[in-house]
Design a protein around this motif. Structure first.
Motif, PDB file in Angstrom:
ATOM      1  N   PHE A 117       1.006  -0.919  -0.160  1.00 44.82           N
ATOM      2  CA  PHE A 117       0.058  -0.462   0.340  1.00 44.82           C
ATOM      3  C   PHE A 117       0.801   1.313   0.091  1.00 44.82           C
ATOM      4  CE2 PHE A 117      -3.033   3.412   2.196  1.00 44.82           C
ATOM      5  CZ  PHE A 117      -3.163   2.980   1.564  1.00 44.82           C
ATOM      6  N   GLU A 118       1.941   1.295   0.568  1.00 42.91           N
ATOM      7  CA  GLU A 118       2.833   2.258   0.574  1.00 42.91           C
ATOM      8  C   GLU A 118       3.437   3.044  -1.044  1.00 42.91           C
ATOM      9  OE1 GLU A 118       2.667   0.669   4.673  1.00 42.91           O
ATOM     10  OE2 GLU A 118       2.648  -0.602   2.615  1.00 42.91           O
ATOM     11  N   VAL A 119       3.081   1.947  -1.956  1.00 41.29           N
ATOM     12  CA  VAL A 119       3.077   2.840  -3.066  1.00 41.29           C
ATOM     13  C   VAL A 119       2.429   3.697  -3.636  1.00 41.29           C
ATOM     14  CG1 VAL A 119       2.903   1.792  -5.927  1.00 41.29           C
ATOM     15  CG2 VAL A 119       4.840   0.918  -3.780  1.00 41.29           C
ATOM     16  N   TRP A 120       1.033   3.261  -2.934  1.00 35.66           N
ATOM     17  CA  TRP A 120      -0.193   4.315  -3.716  1.00 35.66           C
ATOM     18  C   TRP A 120       0.823   5.602  -2.900  1.00 35.66           C
ATOM     19  CZ3 TRP A 120      -3.806   5.863  -5.785  1.00 35.66           C
ATOM     20  CH2 TRP A 120      -4.907   7.874  -5.852  1.00 35.66           C
ATOM     21  N   LEU A 121       1.082   5.379  -1.369  1.00 37.98           N
ATOM     22  CA  LEU A 121       1.218   6.680  -0.556  1.00 37.98           C
ATOM     23  C   LEU A 121       2.326   7.296  -1.279  1.00 37.98           C
ATOM     24  CD1 LEU A 121       1.347   5.745   2.787  1.00 37.98           C
ATOM     25  CD2 LEU A 121      -0.615   6.124   2.030  1.00 37.98           C
ATOM     26  N   MET A 122       3.229   6.945  -2.308  1.00 37.69           N
ATOM     27  CA  MET A 122       4.563   7.436  -2.587  1.00 37.69           C
ATOM     28  C   MET A 122       4.413   8.634  -3.560  1.00 37.69           C
ATOM     29  SD  MET A 122       7.615   4.380  -3.355  1.00 37.69           S
ATOM     30  CE  MET A 122       7.149   3.459  -1.948  1.00 37.69           C
ATOM     31  N   MET A 123       2.780   8.168  -4.289  1.00 32.83           N
ATOM     32  CA  MET A 123       2.300   8.718  -5.997  1.00 32.83           C
ATOM     33  C   MET A 123       1.333   9.707  -5.068  1.00 32.83           C
ATOM     34  SD  MET A 123       1.608   5.237  -7.982  1.00 32.83           S
ATOM     35  CE  MET A 123       2.560   4.128  -8.550  1.00 32.83           C
ATOM     36  N   HIS A 124       1.535   9.968  -3.995  1.00 30.36           N
ATOM     37  CA  HIS A 124       1.150  11.104  -3.674  1.00 30.36           C
ATOM     38  C   HIS A 124       2.221  12.541  -4.033  1.00 30.36           C
ATOM     39  CE1 HIS A 124      -1.896   8.727  -1.799  1.00 30.36           C
ATOM     40  NE2 HIS A 124      -2.757   9.921  -1.541  1.00 30.36           N
ATOM     41  N   HIS A 125       3.328  11.951  -3.906  1.00 32.36           N
ATOM     42  CA  HIS A 125       4.706  13.054  -3.574  1.00 32.36           C
ATOM     43  C   HIS A 125       5.105  12.787  -5.191  1.00 32.36           C
ATOM     44  CE1 HIS A 125       3.919  14.322   0.745  1.00 32.36           C
ATOM     45  NE2 HIS A 125       3.276  13.065   0.471  1.00 32.36           N
ATOM     46  N   GLU A 126       5.399  11.991  -5.821  1.00 33.50           N
ATOM     47  CA  GLU A 126       6.193  11.205  -6.584  1.00 33.50           C
ATOM     48  C   GLU A 126       5.803  10.327  -7.635  1.00 33.50           C
ATOM     49  OE1 GLU A 126      10.054  10.513  -5.539  1.00 33.50           O
ATOM     50  OE2 GLU A 126       9.770   8.616  -4.329  1.00 33.50           O
ATOM     51  N   CYS A 128       6.098   6.906  -9.291  1.00 32.06           N
ATOM     52  CA  CYS A 128       6.942   5.919  -8.761  1.00 32.06           C
ATOM     53  C   CYS A 128       6.851   4.899 -10.076  1.00 32.06           C
ATOM     54  CB  CYS A 128       6.200   5.727  -7.940  1.00 32.06           C
ATOM     55  SG  CYS A 128       6.839   3.831  -6.790  1.00 32.06           S
ATOM     56  N   THR A 129       7.973   4.937 -10.755  1.00 30.20           N
ATOM     57  CA  THR A 129       8.046   3.507 -11.896  1.00 30.20           C
ATOM     58  C   THR A 129       9.008   2.242 -11.710  1.00 30.20           C
ATOM     59  OG1 THR A 129       9.078   4.882 -13.036  1.00 30.20           O
ATOM     60  CG2 THR A 129       7.219   5.256 -12.655  1.00 30.20           C
ATOM     61  N   ARG A 130       9.665   2.921 -10.813  1.00 29.80           N
ATOM     62  CA  ARG A 130      11.216   1.928 -10.434  1.00 29.80           C
ATOM     63  C   ARG A 130      10.421   0.311  -9.218  1.00 29.80           C
ATOM     64  NH1 ARG A 130      14.504   0.558  -6.746  1.00 29.80           N
ATOM     65  NH2 ARG A 130      13.784   2.717  -5.448  1.00 29.80           N
ATOM     66  N   PRO A 131      10.762  -0.979 -10.040  1.00 24.94           N
ATOM     67  CA  PRO A 131      10.564  -1.809  -9.687  1.00 24.94           C
ATOM     68  C   PRO A 131      10.794  -2.149  -7.900  1.00 24.94           C
ATOM     69  CG  PRO A 131      10.704  -2.483 -11.578  1.00 24.94           C
ATOM     70  CD  PRO A 131      11.443  -1.016 -11.394  1.00 24.94           C
ATOM     71  N   PHE A 132      10.102  -3.170  -6.845  1.00 23.47           N
ATOM     72  CA  PHE A 132      10.801  -2.624  -5.776  1.00 23.47           C
ATOM     73  C   PHE A 132      11.329  -4.388  -5.359  1.00 23.47           C
ATOM     74  CE2 PHE A 132       8.012   1.127  -5.555  1.00 23.47           C
ATOM     75  CZ  PHE A 132       9.796   1.979  -4.457  1.00 23.47           C
ATOM     76  N   SER A 133      11.868  -4.740  -4.435  1.00 25.74           N
ATOM     77  CA  SER A 133      12.311  -5.817  -4.134  1.00 25.74           C
ATOM     78  C   SER A 133      11.127  -6.222  -2.674  1.00 25.74           C
ATOM     79  CB  SER A 133      13.648  -6.321  -3.879  1.00 25.74           C
ATOM     80  OG  SER A 133      14.319  -5.447  -2.914  1.00 25.74           O
ATOM     81  N   ARG A 140      10.669   2.261   2.974  1.00 24.71           N
ATOM     82  CA  ARG A 140      12.215   2.682   3.236  1.00 24.71           C
ATOM     83  C   ARG A 140      12.164   3.861   2.832  1.00 24.71           C
ATOM     84  NH1 ARG A 140      14.620  -1.727   3.675  1.00 24.71           N
ATOM     85  NH2 ARG A 140      15.975  -2.146   1.392  1.00 24.71           N
ATOM     86  N   ARG A 141      11.409   3.785   1.056  1.00 19.47           N
ATOM     87  CA  ARG A 141      11.965   5.138   0.682  1.00 19.47           C
ATOM     88  C   ARG A 141      10.309   5.652   0.324  1.00 19.47           C
ATOM     89  NH1 ARG A 141      14.063   8.812  -2.218  1.00 19.47           N
ATOM     90  NH2 ARG A 141      12.269   9.682  -3.912  1.00 19.47           N
ATOM     91  N   LEU A 142       9.080   5.581   1.108  1.00 22.80           N
ATOM     92  CA  LEU A 142       8.085   6.776   1.657  1.00 22.80           C
ATOM     93  C   LEU A 142       8.702   7.601   2.513  1.00 22.80           C
ATOM     94  CD1 LEU A 142       4.905   7.460   1.465  1.00 22.80           C
ATOM     95  CD2 LEU A 142       4.132   5.561   2.720  1.00 22.80           C
ATOM     96  N   ARG A 143      10.008   6.985   3.506  1.00 20.07           N
ATOM     97  CA  ARG A 143      10.215   7.340   5.098  1.00 20.07           C
ATOM     98  C   ARG A 143      10.879   8.704   3.956  1.00 20.07           C
ATOM     99  NH1 ARG A 143      11.100   2.769   6.954  1.00 20.07           N
ATOM    100  NH2 ARG A 143       9.342   1.992   8.186  1.00 20.07           N
ATOM    101  N   THR A 144      12.003   8.435   3.181  1.00 21.29           N
ATOM    102  CA  THR A 144      12.041   9.811   2.288  1.00 21.29           C
ATOM    103  C   THR A 144      10.937  10.758   2.259  1.00 21.29           C
ATOM    104  OG1 THR A 144      12.795   9.034   0.527  1.00 21.29           O
ATOM    105  CG2 THR A 144      14.307   8.411   2.291  1.00 21.29           C
ATOM    106  N   LYS A 182       1.921  -5.767 -11.607  1.00 19.89           N
ATOM    107  CA  LYS A 182       3.007  -5.323 -11.794  1.00 19.89           C
ATOM    108  C   LYS A 182       3.809  -4.179 -10.598  1.00 19.89           C
ATOM    109  CE  LYS A 182       3.345  -1.788 -15.391  1.00 19.89           C
ATOM    110  NZ  LYS A 182       2.711   0.247 -16.484  1.00 19.89           N
ATOM    111  N   ASN A 183       4.922  -4.595 -11.111  1.00 20.21           N
ATOM    112  CA  ASN A 183       5.572  -3.533 -10.053  1.00 20.21           C
ATOM    113  C   ASN A 183       6.413  -2.747 -10.526  1.00 20.21           C
ATOM    114  OD1 ASN A 183       7.187  -3.479  -7.166  1.00 20.21           O
ATOM    115  ND2 ASN A 183       8.226  -5.312  -7.923  1.00 20.21           N
ATOM    116  N   PRO A 184       6.430  -1.338  -9.866  1.00 19.61           N
ATOM    117  CA  PRO A 184       4.959  -0.726  -9.084  1.00 19.61           C
ATOM    118  C   PRO A 184       3.541  -1.029  -9.931  1.00 19.61           C
ATOM    119  CG  PRO A 184       6.306   0.979  -9.246  1.00 19.61           C
ATOM    120  CD  PRO A 184       7.327  -0.332 -10.133  1.00 19.61           C
ATOM    121  N   SER A 185       3.011  -1.333  -8.726  1.00 22.18           N
ATOM    122  CA  SER A 185       1.434  -0.598  -9.448  1.00 22.18           C
ATOM    123  C   SER A 185       0.162  -0.803  -8.246  1.00 22.18           C
ATOM    124  CB  SER A 185       0.726  -1.598 -10.665  1.00 22.18           C
ATOM    125  OG  SER A 185       0.277  -2.908  -9.408  1.00 22.18           O
ATOM    126  N   THR A 186      -0.699  -0.274  -8.328  1.00 19.44           N
ATOM    127  CA  THR A 186      -1.449  -0.070  -7.000  1.00 19.44           C
ATOM    128  C   THR A 186      -3.219   0.206  -7.949  1.00 19.44           C
ATOM    129  OG1 THR A 186      -2.589   1.345  -5.492  1.00 19.44           O
ATOM    130  CG2 THR A 186      -1.114   2.168  -6.422  1.00 19.44           C
TER     131      THR A 186
END
Length: 199
Positions: A117-126, A128-133, A140-144, A182-186
């Protein structure tokens, strides 16, 4: 000359049709049930409640993904316009297939995020196309992006200004809302649009 008779005020007699016309001047709010797997999702959607918006019940059953979908199916009723489950895919094809089948069987909608779900939250700020392992890498990315954010402390005001941008970004990654792995996706953007339309 005869004295004038005073004018009598006419009183309108209310009829059944008048009463019928007066009924229903206020539209009923749409009502949604959202079952989530964690506090982050619950805090986000509980934050979307407003006096003028739709009625939103948010619950976090203490259960695994598939059991949450089954509970949503069991709780589907006329009380709600729609029932949604907001869950992570865990990058697990077998799990996604099982959740999709169960949800379709019970007319429940799925808001799935890969890997989390944090991918969705990230998209509010930037974008987000790079896959996450892993989900941890995404967190960690969302915290930054949102200093002070934690899974136990998700505040809608930290994301509110970016809701429209998140919908655009997420939709660009998965226009159909069905490419769950699809990584990432939401496809949480679909739920957000439904909630906005129900306001």
């Amino acid at each position: 000359m005869s004295p004038r008779t005073p004018d009598r005020k006419r009183t309108k007699v209310r009829t059944d049709t008048d009463l019928e016309r007066r009924k229903g001047t206020r539209q009923e709010r749409a009502s949604f049930l959202i079952l989530c797997e964690g506090k982050t999702e619950k805090d986000y959607f509980a934050g979307m409640r407003s006096r003028r918006g739709p009625h939103i019940d948010v619950d976090t059953p203490k259960a695994d993904h598939l059991s949450i979908v089954r509970e949503a199916v069991a709780r589907r009723s006329d009380e709600y316009d729609a029932v949604w489950c907001v869950l992570d895919t865990e990058l697990d094809e077998t799990l996604v297939s099982a959740m999709t089948c169960e949800a379709a069987r019970g007319s429940v909608e799925l808001g799935l995020s890969t890997p989390c779900f944090e991918v969705w939250l990230m998209m509010h700020h930037e974008d987000c196309t790079r896959p996450f392992s892993s989900a941890n890498e995404a967190k960690r990315r969302l915290r930054t992006l949102v200093p002070g954010w934690s899974e136990g402390n998700t505040r809608l005001p930290d994301f509110l200004d970016g809701v429209d941008a998140a919908c655009v970004r997420a939709r660009r990654l998965d226009p159909t809302g069905r490419e769950h792995l699809k990584n990432p996706s939401t496809n949480v953007w679909q739920l957000v649009l439904v909630l906005e339309a129900g306001a």
